[in-house]
Design an enzyme around this catalytic site. Sequence first.
Site, PDB file in Angstrom:
ATOM      1  CE  LYS A  61      -3.507   2.434   2.637  1.00  0.00           C
ATOM      2  NZ  LYS A  61      -4.583   2.332   3.622  1.00  0.00           N
ATOM      3  CE  LYS A  65      -6.000   2.094  -0.533  1.00  0.00           C
ATOM      4  NZ  LYS A  65      -6.283   2.267   0.860  1.00  0.00           N
TER       5      LYS A  65
HETATM    6  C1  PBG Z   1      -7.602   3.241   5.533  1.00  0.00           C
HETATM    7  C2  PBG Z   1      -7.839   3.207   4.076  1.00  0.00           C
HETATM    8  C3  PBG Z   1      -7.645   4.206   3.112  1.00  0.00           C
HETATM    9  C4  PBG Z   1      -8.137   3.708   1.910  1.00  0.00           C
HETATM   10  C5  PBG Z   1      -8.574   2.412   2.155  1.00  0.00           C
HETATM   11  N1  PBG Z   1      -8.369   2.113   3.494  1.00  0.00           N
HETATM   12  C6  PBG Z   1      -7.145   5.585   3.260  1.00  0.00           C
HETATM   13  C7  PBG Z   1      -5.743   5.871   3.547  1.00  0.00           C
HETATM   14  O1  PBG Z   1      -4.902   4.977   3.701  1.00  0.00           O
HETATM   15  O2  PBG Z   1      -5.469   7.047   3.704  1.00  0.00           O
HETATM   16  C8  PBG Z   1      -8.178   4.445   0.604  1.00  0.00           C
HETATM   17  C9  PBG Z   1      -9.144   3.936  -0.397  1.00  0.00           C
HETATM   18  C10 PBG Z   1      -9.449   4.856  -1.528  1.00  0.00           C
HETATM   19  O3  PBG Z   1      -8.809   5.897  -1.725  1.00  0.00           O
HETATM   20  O4  PBG Z   1     -10.400   4.539  -2.262  1.00  0.00           O
HETATM   21  N2  PBG Z   1      -6.295   3.298   5.965  1.00  0.00           N
END
Ligand code: PBG
Length: 324
Positions: free
Chosen positions: A196, A249
Amino acid sequence: MTQFPTFRGRRLRGSPNLRRLVQETRLTPEQLLLPLFVLPGEGIRESVPSMPGVDRLSVDEMVRDAAEAHALGVGGVILFGIPEAKDSEGSGAWSEDGIVQKALGALRTEVPDLLRVTDVCLCEYTAHGHCGVLEEGEVRNDPTLELLARTAVSHARAGADLVAPSDMMDGRVGALREALDAEGFPQLPIMSYAAKYASAFYGPFRDAADSTPASGDRRGYQMDPANGDEALREVWADVEEGADILMVKPALAYLDIIHRVKSETGWPVAAYHVSGEYAAIMAAAERGWLDGEAAMSEALLSIRRAGADLILTYWARQFARIMG
Ligand code: PBG
């Protein structure tokens, strides 16, 4: 080498039947997960301005959207909670009557056959908006693990079929696995947000989930977009700790990572087509600059072609409608 005129690439493009016959990649609604934002109350459906077509929903309205997704053949839903109140620890994340726990209960009775996935993180529940325990401006890794494990166990008790930790703390997959096993859920799979990235494409999500950090950013725990080898280290660590599905992601700016994770691990791979990727296409479509339907379908297909077995997308229902 096959060469013109013996080789004519256009021969197999000559009719819809031939094109269908040799199509290499197919994407079907059951390979998609629909993210849903749930908040307290009743009869609430608030649109998210930066995500056209996405709403923040009270449990009753969420059940409607989930049932619709199920009827369309979408593979499942992933729940994000917006709690009544936030605190420094993020205790709303594991509260027995927390918003996600309530949503799971409602789905279990109202749409029992739909796959229920939960995002396991603290950022929507902490007053400071970070994904873990904050001490002296620093997100502390090890003290966060226990809170995440507690959250995952409470989701399991409330009826989650799959839990997805998105916090990027080190060791969290192992911590979740151990806690789930100890609490009687050895069969409950974990989909880890393994690679991520600290991405600018999460902006609209943070509007929707109300989870923008009050200070600082997430670069101390999310990955540097410049790094590819590091993604493989993260992914293998999660495999060793017991992850069942590995997620990359965002998706479109990281197709190379999706490809590497799939080809180097052979593990089931998920990709999150995130809020900003969705918003960019929707905004261009609203202006008439892009054919939204065609662009979104092409984007999702490319993610599948890169190697993702499943895709998290806000566009899951629209895709299923087009296919149906
Ligand atoms: C929680 C999380 C996030 C997203 C999914 N789970 C936000 C982040 O990490 O700031 C983002 C998903 C999206 O942008 O569609 N940590």
